[in-house]
Every structure is written in C-alpha cells, then in structure tokens.
Design a protein around this motif. Sequence first.
Motif, PDB file in Angstrom:
ATOM      1  N   MET A   1      45.106  49.392  32.236  1.00  0.00           N
ATOM      2  CA  MET A   1      44.918  48.122  32.914  1.00  0.00           C
ATOM      3  C   MET A   1      46.129  47.829  33.790  1.00  0.00           C
ATOM      4  O   MET A   1      47.249  48.176  33.435  1.00  0.00           O
ATOM      5  CB  MET A   1      44.729  46.991  31.901  1.00  0.00           C
ATOM      6  CG  MET A   1      43.514  47.140  31.004  1.00  0.00           C
ATOM      7  SD  MET A   1      41.943  47.036  31.859  1.00  0.00           S
ATOM      8  CE  MET A   1      41.727  45.296  31.993  1.00  0.00           C
ATOM      9  N   GLU A   2      45.884  47.194  34.918  1.00  0.00           N
ATOM     10  CA  GLU A   2      46.946  46.768  35.816  1.00  0.00           C
ATOM     11  C   GLU A   2      46.847  45.259  35.997  1.00  0.00           C
ATOM     12  O   GLU A   2      45.845  44.647  35.641  1.00  0.00           O
ATOM     13  CB  GLU A   2      46.821  47.491  37.158  1.00  0.00           C
ATOM     14  CG  GLU A   2      47.050  48.993  37.032  1.00  0.00           C
ATOM     15  CD  GLU A   2      47.074  49.694  38.361  1.00  0.00           C
ATOM     16  OE1 GLU A   2      47.458  49.072  39.377  1.00  0.00           O
ATOM     17  OE2 GLU A   2      46.702  50.876  38.391  1.00  0.00           O
ATOM     18  N   LYS A   3      47.896  44.666  36.572  1.00  0.00           N
ATOM     19  CA  LYS A   3      47.909  43.220  36.803  1.00  0.00           C
ATOM     20  C   LYS A   3      47.875  42.913  38.292  1.00  0.00           C
ATOM     21  O   LYS A   3      48.386  43.679  39.111  1.00  0.00           O
ATOM     22  CB  LYS A   3      49.167  42.588  36.210  1.00  0.00           C
ATOM     23  CG  LYS A   3      49.127  42.418  34.732  1.00  0.00           C
ATOM     24  CD  LYS A   3      50.308  41.607  34.236  1.00  0.00           C
ATOM     25  CE  LYS A   3      50.214  41.424  32.728  1.00  0.00           C
ATOM     26  NZ  LYS A   3      51.349  40.660  32.216  1.00  0.00           N
ATOM     27  N   ALA A   4      47.307  41.743  38.608  1.00  0.00           N
ATOM     28  CA  ALA A   4      47.305  41.221  39.975  1.00  0.00           C
ATOM     29  C   ALA A   4      47.549  39.718  39.887  1.00  0.00           C
ATOM     30  O   ALA A   4      47.186  39.072  38.896  1.00  0.00           O
ATOM     31  CB  ALA A   4      45.978  41.495  40.668  1.00  0.00           C
ATOM     32  N   THR A   5      48.176  39.172  40.930  1.00  0.00           N
ATOM     33  CA  THR A   5      48.470  37.736  40.987  1.00  0.00           C
ATOM     34  C   THR A   5      48.173  37.238  42.395  1.00  0.00           C
ATOM     35  O   THR A   5      48.759  37.727  43.359  1.00  0.00           O
ATOM     36  CB  THR A   5      49.943  37.461  40.617  1.00  0.00           C
ATOM     37  OG1 THR A   5      50.212  38.038  39.335  1.00  0.00           O
ATOM     38  CG2 THR A   5      50.227  35.974  40.582  1.00  0.00           C
ATOM     39  N   PHE A   6      47.245  36.280  42.497  1.00  0.00           N
ATOM     40  CA  PHE A   6      46.824  35.730  43.783  1.00  0.00           C
ATOM     41  C   PHE A   6      46.858  34.208  43.756  1.00  0.00           C
ATOM     42  O   PHE A   6      46.531  33.596  42.744  1.00  0.00           O
ATOM     43  CB  PHE A   6      45.379  36.133  44.117  1.00  0.00           C
ATOM     44  CG  PHE A   6      45.125  37.604  44.256  1.00  0.00           C
ATOM     45  CD1 PHE A   6      46.028  38.445  44.889  1.00  0.00           C
ATOM     46  CD2 PHE A   6      43.957  38.154  43.766  1.00  0.00           C
ATOM     47  CE1 PHE A   6      45.771  39.802  45.038  1.00  0.00           C
ATOM     48  CE2 PHE A   6      43.686  39.507  43.895  1.00  0.00           C
ATOM     49  CZ  PHE A   6      44.591  40.330  44.535  1.00  0.00           C
ATOM     50  N   GLY A   7      47.175  33.619  44.892  1.00  0.00           N
ATOM     51  CA  GLY A   7      47.072  32.183  45.086  1.00  0.00           C
ATOM     52  C   GLY A   7      46.213  31.907  46.299  1.00  0.00           C
ATOM     53  O   GLY A   7      46.477  32.437  47.387  1.00  0.00           O
ATOM     54  N   SER A   8      45.187  31.099  46.126  1.00  0.00           N
ATOM     55  CA  SER A   8      44.297  30.793  47.251  1.00  0.00           C
ATOM     56  C   SER A   8      43.793  29.358  47.153  1.00  0.00           C
ATOM     57  O   SER A   8      42.614  29.084  47.278  1.00  0.00           O
ATOM     58  CB  SER A   8      43.132  31.780  47.302  1.00  0.00           C
ATOM     59  OG  SER A   8      42.391  31.766  46.100  1.00  0.00           O
ATOM     60  N   GLY A   9      44.716  28.457  46.913  1.00  0.00           N
ATOM     61  CA  GLY A   9      44.350  27.056  46.761  1.00  0.00           C
ATOM     62  C   GLY A   9      44.351  26.680  45.292  1.00  0.00           C
ATOM     63  O   GLY A   9      45.106  27.237  44.496  1.00  0.00           O
ATOM     64  N   CYS A  10      43.488  25.791  44.931  1.00  0.00           N
ATOM     65  CA  CYS A  10      43.386  25.312  43.551  1.00  0.00           C
ATOM     66  C   CYS A  10      43.066  26.465  42.606  1.00  0.00           C
ATOM     67  O   CYS A  10      42.102  27.207  42.822  1.00  0.00           O
ATOM     68  CB  CYS A  10      42.289  24.257  43.470  1.00  0.00           C
ATOM     69  SG  CYS A  10      41.886  23.758  41.798  1.00  0.00           S
ATOM     70  N   PHE A  11      43.848  26.607  41.556  1.00  0.00           N
ATOM     71  CA  PHE A  11      43.609  27.738  40.653  1.00  0.00           C
ATOM     72  C   PHE A  11      42.326  27.603  39.854  1.00  0.00           C
ATOM     73  O   PHE A  11      41.809  28.586  39.346  1.00  0.00           O
ATOM     74  CB  PHE A  11      44.804  28.063  39.766  1.00  0.00           C
ATOM     75  CG  PHE A  11      45.444  26.960  38.966  1.00  0.00           C
ATOM     76  CD1 PHE A  11      44.749  25.906  38.426  1.00  0.00           C
ATOM     77  CD2 PHE A  11      46.808  27.017  38.745  1.00  0.00           C
ATOM     78  CE1 PHE A  11      45.368  24.926  37.661  1.00  0.00           C
ATOM     79  CE2 PHE A  11      47.461  26.045  37.985  1.00  0.00           C
ATOM     80  CZ  PHE A  11      46.722  24.992  37.450  1.00  0.00           C
TER      81      PHE A  11
END
Length: 176
Positions: A1-11
């Motif tokens: 498994m790998e991790k990803a982190t995104f922000g695109s407005g309200c979580f």
Amino acid sequence: MEKATFGSGCFWCTEAMFQRLNGVSNVKSGYAGGSMKNPTYKEVCSGKTGHAEVIQFEYDPDVISYDELLEVFWKTHDPTTLNRQGNDVGTQYRSVVFYHNEKQKELAEAYKLKLNESNIWPDPIVTEISPLNDNFYPAEVDHDNYYNENSSQPYCAFVVAPKVEKFKKVFAEKLS
C-alpha cells in the motif's frame, strides 16, 4: 500500500468521493501545509495557520494507479480558482497535491502540465504541488466519515451530495 494526500476544498467533499474508489482505504481528513503543530478545525478555518483541509489515504497501486488518483483529484474540483472552491474561500481550501516521494511529484507536475497545455479550463491551473514532509495532522474524529454519517445535514445535502452523485457517474468503473 502507498499513501496519497490531496486538498481540493472542503475535506468532507473530498473524503466522500475518494473513500468510494476501488483500491483506496483508510481515508482520513486532516490538515497539512501550515506552520502550526496540531491545529484544530476552528484554527484552520480561521485561515491563520497556513494549513489546507486535506485527505490522506492508502491505495493499492495494483488496483488504482497514482495517475488515476490524480485524474479523480483534478476532475472533482476547480483547480483554477486560487484559495477557493465554491463558497468555501481561504487558503485552507486551496487546491494542493502533497507528494510523498519524487515519483508522485513528477507524476503530479506532468499531469498538471498536460492539463494546462490542453486548455480544458479557460484559466491556468493554480494547484500547489508541495512535499508533505510529515506535516499531516488528522482532523478531529467528528470529521471522520462525515458525509456518510451526516448526509441530511444541510451542507452535505446541498453541497456534498451533488458532487458525490456526479462523481459516481463519471467514475462508475472505478468504484468499490
């Protein structure tokens, strides 16, 4: 498994979509990109911490690739509005990819360049691409699984639900 982190407005919106993807697990709302350690929701919403509302999750690259995750990320928000998504305004709502390694950085930058060159949007993409640097702070537990547990709440009913329904139509083949 790998991790990803995104922000695109309200979580709440972002979490509701990504937790429905096949190959994605452990979606967690939180804060990243600011200077304050262990910020609270109230502090982040003030716009004074420098943090963005983000989601962090694990994904199985044998099931869904990072490129596919980037496609979902860029197609489910407006990456051309600086520090804004709909009525949510402030740096805490900025469009951002926090990469975990150089490969993610390269893929995100290449994808952003490809989208800008395609002129899909009339304005340039302003999405920030930055290293995570262990700067992820989980949100308070009442934000976990928020849409699924609060779908009748007005913000969820009028803002999140339409985004989720559109998402389900566009990405039907990727849903779990």
